[in-house]
Scaffold this motif. Structure first.
Motif, PDB file in Angstrom:
ATOM      1  N   MET A   1      50.396  12.028   4.442  1.00  0.00           N
ATOM      2  CA  MET A   1      49.221  12.235   4.585  1.00  0.00           C
ATOM      3  C   MET A   1      48.761  13.415   4.051  1.00  0.00           C
ATOM      4  SD  MET A   1      47.298  11.953   8.305  1.00  0.00           S
ATOM      5  CE  MET A   1      47.489  10.251   8.664  1.00  0.00           C
ATOM      6  N   SER A   2      47.648  13.443   3.146  1.00  0.00           N
ATOM      7  CA  SER A   2      47.115  14.698   2.519  1.00  0.00           C
ATOM      8  C   SER A   2      46.172  15.434   3.751  1.00  0.00           C
ATOM      9  CB  SER A   2      46.279  14.306   1.584  1.00  0.00           C
ATOM     10  OG  SER A   2      44.740  13.696   1.856  1.00  0.00           O
ATOM     11  N   ASP A   3      45.972  16.639   3.552  1.00  0.00           N
ATOM     12  CA  ASP A   3      45.175  17.461   4.452  1.00  0.00           C
ATOM     13  C   ASP A   3      43.635  17.018   4.673  1.00  0.00           C
ATOM     14  OD1 ASP A   3      47.099  19.216   4.851  1.00  0.00           O
ATOM     15  OD2 ASP A   3      46.351  20.641   3.943  1.00  0.00           O
ATOM     16  N   THR A   4      43.045  16.394   3.608  1.00  0.00           N
ATOM     17  CA  THR A   4      41.828  16.092   3.743  1.00  0.00           C
ATOM     18  C   THR A   4      41.606  14.574   4.584  1.00  0.00           C
ATOM     19  OG1 THR A   4      42.225  14.653   1.799  1.00  0.00           O
ATOM     20  CG2 THR A   4      41.094  16.714   1.428  1.00  0.00           C
ATOM     21  N   THR A   5      42.739  13.878   4.931  1.00  0.00           N
ATOM     22  CA  THR A   5      42.659  12.677   5.775  1.00  0.00           C
ATOM     23  C   THR A   5      43.152  13.013   7.178  1.00  0.00           C
ATOM     24  OG1 THR A   5      45.060  12.084   5.095  1.00  0.00           O
ATOM     25  CG2 THR A   5      42.955  11.364   3.780  1.00  0.00           C
ATOM     26  N   VAL A   6      43.239  14.247   7.458  1.00  0.00           N
ATOM     27  CA  VAL A   6      43.572  14.700   8.896  1.00  0.00           C
ATOM     28  C   VAL A   6      42.385  15.236   9.710  1.00  0.00           C
ATOM     29  CG1 VAL A   6      45.029  16.310  10.303  1.00  0.00           C
ATOM     30  CG2 VAL A   6      46.011  15.482   8.250  1.00  0.00           C
ATOM     31  N   PRO A   7      42.175  14.279  10.654  1.00  0.00           N
ATOM     32  CA  PRO A   7      40.861  14.768  11.251  1.00  0.00           C
ATOM     33  C   PRO A   7      41.040  15.834  12.183  1.00  0.00           C
ATOM     34  CG  PRO A   7      41.538  12.570  12.110  1.00  0.00           C
ATOM     35  CD  PRO A   7      42.603  13.107  11.292  1.00  0.00           C
ATOM     36  N   ASP A   8      39.705  16.585  12.499  1.00  0.00           N
ATOM     37  CA  ASP A   8      39.889  17.583  13.497  1.00  0.00           C
ATOM     38  C   ASP A   8      39.609  17.021  14.877  1.00  0.00           C
ATOM     39  OD1 ASP A   8      39.585  19.640  11.411  1.00  0.00           O
ATOM     40  OD2 ASP A   8      37.718  19.648  11.319  1.00  0.00           O
ATOM     41  N   TYR A   9      40.312  17.789  15.888  1.00  0.00           N
ATOM     42  CA  TYR A   9      40.329  17.193  17.048  1.00  0.00           C
ATOM     43  C   TYR A   9      40.041  18.607  18.320  1.00  0.00           C
ATOM     44  CZ  TYR A   9      42.034  14.686  21.272  1.00  0.00           C
ATOM     45  OH  TYR A   9      41.903  14.385  22.526  1.00  0.00           O
ATOM     46  N   PRO A  10      39.434  18.377  19.156  1.00  0.00           N
ATOM     47  CA  PRO A  10      38.437  17.336  19.631  1.00  0.00           C
ATOM     48  C   PRO A  10      37.587  16.658  18.615  1.00  0.00           C
ATOM     49  CG  PRO A  10      38.596  18.968  21.419  1.00  0.00           C
ATOM     50  CD  PRO A  10      39.197  19.354  19.962  1.00  0.00           C
ATOM     51  N   THR A  11      37.103  15.385  18.770  1.00  0.00           N
ATOM     52  CA  THR A  11      36.431  14.707  17.625  1.00  0.00           C
ATOM     53  C   THR A  11      35.052  14.603  18.093  1.00  0.00           C
ATOM     54  OG1 THR A  11      38.235  13.841  16.721  1.00  0.00           O
ATOM     55  CG2 THR A  11      36.362  13.049  15.717  1.00  0.00           C
ATOM     56  N   ALA A  12      33.976  15.077  17.522  1.00  0.00           N
ATOM     57  CA  ALA A  12      32.438  14.717  18.141  1.00  0.00           C
ATOM     58  C   ALA A  12      32.347  13.292  18.243  1.00  0.00           C
ATOM     59  CB  ALA A  12      31.734  15.276  17.177  1.00  0.00           C
ATOM     60  N   ARG A  13      31.710  12.843  19.495  1.00  0.00           N
ATOM     61  CA  ARG A  13      31.261  11.376  19.546  1.00  0.00           C
ATOM     62  C   ARG A  13      29.821  11.201  19.096  1.00  0.00           C
ATOM     63  NH1 ARG A  13      33.445   9.611  25.227  1.00  0.00           N
ATOM     64  NH2 ARG A  13      35.312  10.929  25.580  1.00  0.00           N
ATOM     65  N   GLU A  14      29.859  10.012  18.711  1.00  0.00           N
ATOM     66  CA  GLU A  14      28.427   9.553  18.389  1.00  0.00           C
ATOM     67  C   GLU A  14      27.264   9.818  19.317  1.00  0.00           C
ATOM     68  OE1 GLU A  14      28.852   5.691  16.435  1.00  0.00           O
ATOM     69  OE2 GLU A  14      30.644   6.383  15.375  1.00  0.00           O
ATOM     70  N   SER A  15      26.208  10.378  18.852  1.00  0.00           N
ATOM     71  CA  SER A  15      25.003  10.636  19.981  1.00  0.00           C
ATOM     72  C   SER A  15      24.574   9.263  20.269  1.00  0.00           C
ATOM     73  CB  SER A  15      24.193  11.467  19.160  1.00  0.00           C
ATOM     74  OG  SER A  15      23.477  10.941  17.940  1.00  0.00           O
ATOM     75  N   SER A  16      24.663   8.400  19.352  1.00  0.00           N
ATOM     76  CA  SER A  16      24.004   6.874  19.660  1.00  0.00           C
ATOM     77  C   SER A  16      24.852   6.266  21.029  1.00  0.00           C
ATOM     78  CB  SER A  16      24.117   6.050  18.529  1.00  0.00           C
ATOM     79  OG  SER A  16      25.017   5.916  18.025  1.00  0.00           O
ATOM     80  N   CYS A  17      26.077   6.538  21.021  1.00  0.00           N
ATOM     81  CA  CYS A  17      27.076   5.959  22.040  1.00  0.00           C
ATOM     82  C   CYS A  17      27.915   7.303  22.623  1.00  0.00           C
ATOM     83  CB  CYS A  17      27.769   4.870  21.342  1.00  0.00           C
ATOM     84  SG  CYS A  17      28.685   3.870  22.486  1.00  0.00           S
ATOM     85  N   PRO A  18      27.351   8.152  23.469  1.00  0.00           N
ATOM     86  CA  PRO A  18      28.352   8.997  23.879  1.00  0.00           C
ATOM     87  C   PRO A  18      29.300   8.975  24.812  1.00  0.00           C
ATOM     88  CG  PRO A  18      25.859   9.349  24.767  1.00  0.00           C
ATOM     89  CD  PRO A  18      26.062   8.093  23.893  1.00  0.00           C
ATOM     90  N   PHE A  19      29.286   7.786  25.499  1.00  0.00           N
ATOM     91  CA  PHE A  19      30.553   7.387  26.381  1.00  0.00           C
ATOM     92  C   PHE A  19      31.518   6.897  25.571  1.00  0.00           C
ATOM     93  CE2 PHE A  19      26.671   5.811  29.090  1.00  0.00           C
ATOM     94  CZ  PHE A  19      26.409   7.094  29.825  1.00  0.00           C
TER      95      PHE A  19
END
Length: 403
Positions: A1-19
């Motif tokens: 897996m290349s560095d560019t495909t590793v997501p940051d965590y914690p990951t922001a939720r979508e404001s349209s569906c914050p739950f």
């Protein structure tokens, strides 16, 4: 897996569906159940999201919760800075030490003891609802009900005066914040430790009917050290109000967004239905949104990949609770769903100590508030409700409501 495909965590939720868990987490649950994420220090621990995998590994002795080991995937910079100095706790030790420590604090949180508190929790809630209804309309549900219910209850259990709640709400918030500097967290820990230490000395001299007095008795009997007792009391105080407060406010918001489910809850007096509704709301909201952390003691093979000894591992609880293999149509809030198998309290030996207390508090609140205030409604558009995402658990800064 290349560095560019590793997501940051914690990951922001979508404001349209914050739950909902972030789309990245849901995609990894489906497609990449043994992936990696990048955390604050640039390291890339393993990331486990599927319900079945969490069930297997969170009971596996090949994983350790020892935060002092190099490579442990700490939640924050301040947690990493403090870890070498933390005393032994139920949150950083493996069996058999964990077993010994847990035994010293288990009794007050056993189901029978907690059930005996139900009438007092009901009284606390009813008084707070009376005060809210007699006060200004609209009101902030976080301040009127969300924070005071669990704070009043945990202070009574512990033996701390409620009038000092601002001190421990402020310090505990700093200690679980991802945005606090190590210096701010250290200062908050010093203030809270000093406060609890003074209370503990008083209980040593004059025991009462509370958890601090029970722990003082264990110290006198040589079963735990004074520092262990003080640190344990701090952990109980922090955990005992932050998460339940978030669940009360978030659960209310989720129900207001799902009026059919709110109507079901209002119309149903069956304690079993209310108890199940609590489990489904715990699953749906999964407020611990920063994962729980472990480090591998030895190599572990999972889905064709090898987690090496010394590798950090993060379990995202929301991924498991929205895993369609375990909970079909997970995005649907369904109070009739049998949801007790959720991981909102973690799983295994380190499951949340206070889960029985949280359950009873939430059963009392969800079973009472919407019947007592049948016209409860949001006082602002949903889009204007401000979420607080910087802590270990997420919640609401305010919840303006009217009736």
């Amino acid at each position: 897996m290349s560095d560019t495909t590793v997501p940051d965590y914690p990951t922001a939720r979508e404001s349209s569906c914050p739950f909902a868990p972030a789309a990245t987490i849901r995609a990894m649950t489906r497609e990449n159940p043994v992936g990696k994420v990048r955390i604050w220090d640039g390291s890339t621990p393993w990331f486990i999201t599927r319900h079945a995998d969490q069930r297997a590994l969170l009971n596996d002795p090949r994983l350790s919760i020892n935060e002092k080991r190099p490579g442990y995937p700490h939640m924050t910079r301040s947690r990493a800075a403090g870890a070498p100095h933390h005393p032994a706790l139920i949150t950083n030790t493996d069996p058999p030490e964990h077993t010994r420590l847990r035994r010293t604090v288990n009794a007050p949180f056993m189901v029978k003891r907690v059930e005996a508190l139900r009438p007092r929790i009901q009284e606390v809630l009813d008084n707070l609802i009376d005060q809210m209804l007699a006060g200004p309309n609209p009101a902030d549900l976080v301040q009127a009900i969300g924070l005071p219910v669990p704070t009043l209850v945990i202070t009574e259990i512990l033996g701390a005066p409620y009038e000092d709640h601002e001190l421990f709400q402020t310090t505990s918030h700093m200690l679980v914040s991802h945005e606090a500097t190590p210096e701010e967290a250290q200062e908050a820990a010093r203030a809270l430790s000093g406060y609890i230490g003074d209370l503990f000395q008083r209980r040593l001299a004059e025991p009462g009917d509370d958890v601090l007095s029970e722990m003082a008795g264990r110290v006198r009997a040589g079963e735990m050290s004074p520092q262990e007792a003080i640190t344990m009391a701090m952990a109980i105080l922090i955990a005992g109000h932050e998460t339940s407060a978030s669940m009360i406010s978030l659960g209310t918001l989720a129900l207001l967004r799902n009026p059919d489910q709110l109507a079901l809850l209002r119309a149903n007096d069956d304690p079993k239905f209310v108890a199940n509704a609590v489990e489904e709301l715990l699953r749906y909201l999964t407020i611990v949104h920063t994962g729980i952390r472990r480090i591998a003691n030895e190599d572990i093979e999972l889905h064709g990949k090898v987690i090496k000894a010394g590798d950090g591992v993060i379990f995202d609880l929301s991924g498991a609770n929205w895993d369609a293999e375990e909970f079909p149509d997970p995005e649907r809030l369904d109070l009739r769903r049998p949801a007790r198998q959720h991981h909102a309290f973690g799983y295994g030996a380190h499951q949340c100590l206070g889960q029985s207390l949280a359950r009873v508090e939430l059963q009392v609140v969800y079973g009472t508030l919407y019947k007592r205030v049948p016209t409860l409604a949001l006082a602002v558009p949903f889009e204007e409700v401000e979420f607080a995402m910087e802590g270990v658990a997420y919640g609401l800064r305010t919840l303006p409501v009217t009736w």
